[in-house]
Design a protein around this motif. Structure first.
Motif, PDB file in Angstrom:
ATOM      1  N   LEU A 232       0.848  -1.183   0.000  1.00 34.08           N
ATOM      2  CA  LEU A 232       0.000   0.000   0.000  1.00 34.08           C
ATOM      3  C   LEU A 232       0.894   1.248   0.000  1.00 34.08           C
ATOM      4  O   LEU A 232       1.635   1.487   0.949  1.00 34.08           O
ATOM      5  CB  LEU A 232      -0.912   0.015   1.232  1.00 34.08           C
ATOM      6  N   HIS A 233       0.800   2.028  -1.077  1.00 37.18           N
ATOM      7  CA  HIS A 233       1.596   3.256  -1.177  1.00 37.18           C
ATOM      8  C   HIS A 233       0.674   4.468  -1.068  1.00 37.18           C
ATOM      9  O   HIS A 233      -0.208   4.675  -1.922  1.00 37.18           O
ATOM     10  CB  HIS A 233       2.342   3.291  -2.512  1.00 37.18           C
ATOM     11  N   LEU A 234       0.893   5.264  -0.020  1.00 33.31           N
ATOM     12  CA  LEU A 234       0.089   6.463   0.229  1.00 33.31           C
ATOM     13  C   LEU A 234       0.988   7.676   0.511  1.00 33.31           C
ATOM     14  O   LEU A 234       0.517   8.669   1.067  1.00 33.31           O
ATOM     15  CB  LEU A 234      -0.857   6.230   1.415  1.00 33.31           C
ATOM     16  N   GLN A 235       2.227   7.614   0.143  1.00 34.74           N
ATOM     17  CA  GLN A 235       3.141   8.709   0.431  1.00 34.74           C
ATOM     18  C   GLN A 235       2.763   9.968  -0.337  1.00 34.74           C
ATOM     19  O   GLN A 235       2.125   9.916  -1.386  1.00 34.74           O
ATOM     20  CB  GLN A 235       4.597   8.304   0.140  1.00 34.74           C
ATOM     21  N   ALA A 236       3.162  11.116   0.220  1.00 33.63           N
ATOM     22  CA  ALA A 236       2.945  12.418  -0.422  1.00 33.63           C
ATOM     23  C   ALA A 236       1.465  12.716  -0.650  1.00 33.63           C
ATOM     24  O   ALA A 236       1.053  13.098  -1.750  1.00 33.63           O
ATOM     25  CB  ALA A 236       3.721  12.505  -1.734  1.00 33.63           C
ATOM     26  N   ASN A 237       0.645  12.527   0.410  1.00 35.80           N
ATOM     27  CA  ASN A 237      -0.747  12.945   0.401  1.00 35.80           C
ATOM     28  C   ASN A 237      -0.949  13.971   1.524  1.00 35.80           C
ATOM     29  O   ASN A 237       0.016  14.593   1.996  1.00 35.80           O
ATOM     30  CB  ASN A 237      -1.664  11.736   0.579  1.00 35.80           C
ATOM     31  N   ASN A 238      -2.187  14.150   1.953  1.00 41.21           N
ATOM     32  CA  ASN A 238      -2.502  15.091   3.045  1.00 41.21           C
ATOM     33  C   ASN A 238      -3.114  14.375   4.245  1.00 41.21           C
ATOM     34  O   ASN A 238      -3.952  14.925   4.955  1.00 41.21           O
ATOM     35  CB  ASN A 238      -3.465  16.182   2.549  1.00 41.21           C
ATOM     36  N   ILE A 239      -2.701  13.141   4.486  1.00 39.67           N
ATOM     37  CA  ILE A 239      -3.257  12.327   5.568  1.00 39.67           C
ATOM     38  C   ILE A 239      -2.817  12.895   6.919  1.00 39.67           C
ATOM     39  O   ILE A 239      -1.622  13.091   7.162  1.00 39.67           O
ATOM     40  CB  ILE A 239      -2.818  10.867   5.418  1.00 39.67           C
ATOM     41  N   THR A 240      -3.802  13.149   7.786  1.00 39.18           N
ATOM     42  CA  THR A 240      -3.503  13.799   9.070  1.00 39.18           C
ATOM     43  C   THR A 240      -3.727  12.894  10.278  1.00 39.18           C
ATOM     44  O   THR A 240      -3.249  13.215  11.376  1.00 39.18           O
ATOM     45  CB  THR A 240      -4.375  15.056   9.240  1.00 39.18           C
ATOM     46  N   SER A 241      -4.460  11.781  10.105  1.00 40.28           N
ATOM     47  CA  SER A 241      -4.747  10.917  11.256  1.00 40.28           C
ATOM     48  C   SER A 241      -5.007   9.485  10.814  1.00 40.28           C
ATOM     49  O   SER A 241      -5.291   9.221   9.629  1.00 40.28           O
ATOM     50  CB  SER A 241      -5.949  11.439  12.044  1.00 40.28           C
ATOM     51  N   ILE A 242      -4.916   8.570  11.781  1.00 43.18           N
ATOM     52  CA  ILE A 242      -5.172   7.147  11.561  1.00 43.18           C
ATOM     53  C   ILE A 242      -5.964   6.625  12.750  1.00 43.18           C
ATOM     54  O   ILE A 242      -5.708   7.019  13.894  1.00 43.18           O
ATOM     55  CB  ILE A 242      -3.846   6.368  11.428  1.00 43.18           C
ATOM     56  N   THR A 243      -6.897   5.752  12.520  1.00 49.61           N
ATOM     57  CA  THR A 243      -7.687   5.179  13.617  1.00 49.61           C
ATOM     58  C   THR A 243      -7.213   3.759  13.915  1.00 49.61           C
ATOM     59  O   THR A 243      -6.451   3.164  13.144  1.00 49.61           O
ATOM     60  CB  THR A 243      -9.183   5.149  13.265  1.00 49.61           C
ATOM     61  N   ASP A 244      -7.715   3.200  15.012  1.00 45.80           N
ATOM     62  CA  ASP A 244      -7.359   1.829  15.384  1.00 45.80           C
ATOM     63  C   ASP A 244      -7.910   0.803  14.400  1.00 45.80           C
ATOM     64  O   ASP A 244      -7.458  -0.354  14.387  1.00 45.80           O
ATOM     65  CB  ASP A 244      -7.880   1.511  16.790  1.00 45.80           C
ATOM     66  N   ASP A 245      -8.891   1.218  13.612  1.00 48.87           N
ATOM     67  CA  ASP A 245      -9.509   0.302  12.648  1.00 48.87           C
ATOM     68  C   ASP A 245      -9.033   0.543  11.214  1.00 48.87           C
ATOM     69  O   ASP A 245      -9.523  -0.106  10.288  1.00 48.87           O
ATOM     70  CB  ASP A 245     -11.030   0.445  12.693  1.00 48.87           C
ATOM     71  N   THR A 246      -8.084   1.432  11.053  1.00 52.23           N
ATOM     72  CA  THR A 246      -7.601   1.705   9.696  1.00 52.23           C
ATOM     73  C   THR A 246      -6.975   0.461   9.078  1.00 52.23           C
ATOM     74  O   THR A 246      -7.276   0.097   7.935  1.00 52.23           O
ATOM     75  CB  THR A 246      -6.573   2.845   9.707  1.00 52.23           C
ATOM     76  N   PHE A 247      -6.114  -0.209   9.824  1.00 54.18           N
ATOM     77  CA  PHE A 247      -5.466  -1.433   9.345  1.00 54.18           C
ATOM     78  C   PHE A 247      -5.863  -2.656  10.175  1.00 54.18           C
ATOM     79  O   PHE A 247      -5.843  -3.780   9.674  1.00 54.18           O
ATOM     80  CB  PHE A 247      -3.935  -1.283   9.387  1.00 54.18           C
ATOM     81  N   CYS A 248      -6.179  -2.436  11.424  1.00 52.35           N
ATOM     82  CA  CYS A 248      -6.453  -3.540  12.343  1.00 52.35           C
ATOM     83  C   CYS A 248      -7.933  -3.560  12.756  1.00 52.35           C
ATOM     84  O   CYS A 248      -8.752  -2.840  12.172  1.00 52.35           O
ATOM     85  CB  CYS A 248      -5.562  -3.417  13.574  1.00 52.35           C
TER      86      CYS A 248
END
Length: 291
Positions: A232-248
């Motif tokens: 999964l490549h998401l580099q160079a975006n504007n992502i500001t946060s991640i939740t506990d359910d994003t990947f897990c």
């Protein structure tokens, strides 16, 4: 006496007979008009018929000698004409069609058996629902480096065995509905925002292994990523946060995402160190800023 009369007759007629010019013996070369030598040879007779001592009948004979068999392969016309049949404009080879850097602005008609279509670095602005509707044999489409801003609904819906879809370096603001058998989707370097990705866009893609969305305008990680995902490549975006359910799965502490081997989040404003519980199911930590 008879012999003497014949000799006398020849002597009297000799002044009346004009001697013919000597015949110039030349080697005969048969040239093909399609070659450079053949063109020069033909031009010589067309421009200097008198100097070459060639009458109309001789010229006609030469034309017959040069005439190619009607069944022979002809050279393709200039590729500047975009209305030419696709396999004259592009290169068709064993189920693959290569239309790279041809200045085309629409998807050309493809041979029915096309499995791999490459049209990189052209000027295509839109993919319509009809462009690929009659090509169920397609396995790979690569449209890198065009100017695609819009993809109509259902444009890829009939591509039941499409394995790879490459839309990198275009001007997309949203992701279209994707075929269920897809294993690789690359939309790097577009203008896609999070609102341009439906919540279940990837959920049912049970074969998807490689997802490339780097250099877009995403504010969050796409939801409902399939279990099959490895890269999964998401580099160079504007992502500001991640939740506990994003990947897990926050309600299942024993859950492990077995297939995932690489997540790239560098060059985003998110500080990964703030979300330690978001990576407990992963075999390796995402790349990115932790402080």
């Amino acid at each position: 006496m008879k012999t003497l009369q014949q000799a006398l007759l020849l002597f009297m007629l000799a002044p009346l007979v004009k001697s013919a010019p000597p015949i110039q013996q030349e080697s005969i070369n048969i040239y093909d008009y399609e070659t450079e030598d053949g063109q020069l040879f033909k031009q010589h007779f067309e421009d200097n018929p008198q100097g070459a001592n060639v009458n109309k009948k001789t010229t006609a004979i030469i034309d017959i000698l040069f005439q190619r068999d009607e069944g022979a392969t002809k050279l393709p016309p200039s590729t500047n004409d975009v209305d030419l049949p696709t396999c004259l404009l592009c290169v068709c080879l064993s189920g693959s069609v290569y239309c790279e850097e041809m200045n085309i602005d629409t998807v050309p008609p493809l041979p029915k058996e096309t499995a791999y279509f490459y049209a990189r670095f052209n000027k295509i602005k839109k993919i319509t629902a009809k462009d690929f509707e009659d090509f169920p044999t397609l396995k790979r489409i690569d449209l890198t480096g065009n100017q695609i801003e819009e993809i109509e609904d259902g444009a890829f819906s009939k591509l039941l065995i499409l394995d790879q879809l490459i839309l990198a370096e275009n001007k997309l603001v949203k992701i279209p509905a994707l075929p269920s058998k897809l294993t690789v989707f690359n939309a790097n370097s577009n203008k896609i925002k999070s609102k341009g990705i439906k919540a279940n866009a990837f959920k049912k893609l049970n074969n998807l292994s490689y997802l490339y969305l780097a250099e877009n305008e995403l504010e969050s990680v796409p939801q409902n990523l399939p279990e099959s995902l490895r890269i999964l490549h998401l580099q160079a975006n504007n992502i500001t946060s991640i939740t506990d359910d994003t990947f897990c799965k926050s309600n299942n502490t024993r859950y492990v995402r077995e297939q995932m081997t690489q997540i790239r989040l560098e060059e985003n404003p998110v500080i990964l160190g703030k979300y330690p519980n978001s990576f407990t199911c992963l075999k390796s930590l995402p790349t990115g800023a932790y402080f």
